[in-house]
Every structure is written in structure tokens, then in C-alpha cells.
Design an enzyme around this catalytic site. Sequence first.
Site, mmCIF file in Angstrom:
data_model
loop_
_atom_site.group_PDB
_atom_site.id
_atom_site.type_symbol
_atom_site.label_atom_id
_atom_site.label_comp_id
_atom_site.label_asym_id
_atom_site.label_seq_id
_atom_site.Cartn_x
_atom_site.Cartn_y
_atom_site.Cartn_z
ATOM 1 C CG ASP A 10 -1.754 1.215 1.357
ATOM 2 O OD1 ASP A 10 -2.489 1.528 0.399
ATOM 3 O OD2 ASP A 10 -1.684 1.889 2.406
ATOM 4 C CG ASP A 12 -2.304 7.469 -0.018
ATOM 5 O OD1 ASP A 12 -1.695 8.539 -0.021
ATOM 6 O OD2 ASP A 12 -2.852 6.980 -1.023
#
Length: 254
Positions: A10, A12
Amino acid sequence: MKHYQSYLIDLDGTIYLGKDKIPAASSFITQLQTQKIPFAFLTNNSTKTPQQVVANLAMNHDIKVEPQQIITPSDATAEFIKQQNAKSCYVIGEQGLKTAIYNQGIEYNEINPDFVVVGLDTDVTYHKFEVATLAIKRGSKFIGTNADTNLPNERGLVPGAGSVISMVETATQQKAIYIGKPERFIADYALEKLHWQRSTTAIIGDNYHTDIECGLNASIDTILVYTGVSTKEQVAQFKQQPTYQIDSLHEWSL
């Protein structure tokens, strides 16, 4: 601690918080590159093209990767629409989403598109909501890029795509078809595109409801890192737990 052959990571809340760096992120990516372990970034942010994501990582976070290492809900949504043999779409979203869809040869249509696609749009207007709502009411199928209600950045948890999509859901009394995390489709899309094995891949992320549930839905092992959205107290309440939990990427041994 299992040693995986590939990682879906991922962005953010895991690699950065908006403009702010997460200290362990750059060194972790450098370790992967040094050991020649395949990895890609599996983001739920549909606003940027892969090329823009690559530029941001290089300029602001000391991470150098290639566009093919960026998997976005925009690209996954475009693939889903392509599989449905759609001819036209109306899109609420930013450059990343619009580029991915319209570059497929899909026509822009406000009146009776095959699909209305809604993603994060920081310049969203009432008019855009109105066009989308009326098209769905006339029979267009409704896609939401991802259900994130909030997006972690340097200021805190700001509204995410799910907040935009929920307004259209309320106006149409219709649930969107979701493509991004935690849905299985984006994980399957990533594995197929990258030619990776499900059993030797792990998803790394900070959000239980997106990253970890995506892994659970797609039968992929998960590593939850507590640098973003989810907290230990929240995660302890869930019946299905991540495969691993760490406070920092520094803790993960390759």
C-alpha cells in the site's frame, strides 16, 4: 515469520502520509531492490496515473520504481469495464481515473453511458453528482473505485473516495460495484498482471478494512503495519486477524 517471494504494498499510510515520509519506507524498498525481491504498490488512490505516482515517489520519498510497479484502482476499473464490453462511460474522478478509462477507447457520455464510474475528485461539484445520478437512474451501471471513507495525509484523515461515492449511492438508492481494495478483483488483477503466485505473495498495508480485508478476500497473506489508519485496539476486535502485525517496516525481515 514467512519469507515471501513477492509483495503488494500500500502507499497512503504505509509508504507516506501525504507529503510526509514514513521513515522506514525508503530503506525497506531499498532492501527489496537490493535483494531483487519483486514488489509492486497496490494503491486505492485513483487520482494519479502510474507515471505521476512514480514521479512523486522519486521526488518526495527517495523511492525509485517503474510505472509497471504501480497497480491502481483506475487501471483495475478500466480492465473490469473492458471485460464488460462497455462502449461509453461518465466519470467522476481525476486524471488518473479518466486517463485509464478513456485510453481504452471508451467514449465520454453524460446521458446514457454503459457505466458511471465514481472515484475521488477533489474538485467535485453538484453538477457532476447530478449528471451521475440521472444517468444511473436511467439505467447506467454504477462503479465505485474504492470504498475508503478517509485518506491519511500529513493533515490527518481527510475524505476519501468512499465519501464521494456514498453521496451518489444515497441519491440513487443504489449500491456501487466496487473494484479497489478490499475487493478481490483488484488483487486478482494485480497477480495476473504481474504473473505472481498467490501463495508466495503478501499484501502490506496500514488499513485493516482495505489492505487486510483485500488479502482475506483474495486468500493472500497480509502484513498490517501500524503507521496509518488502523490501531491495535481496533484490530483486536476483529475475528479475522492479519497474518502478521508490525509497528514499523523496520521490523519486517526479508
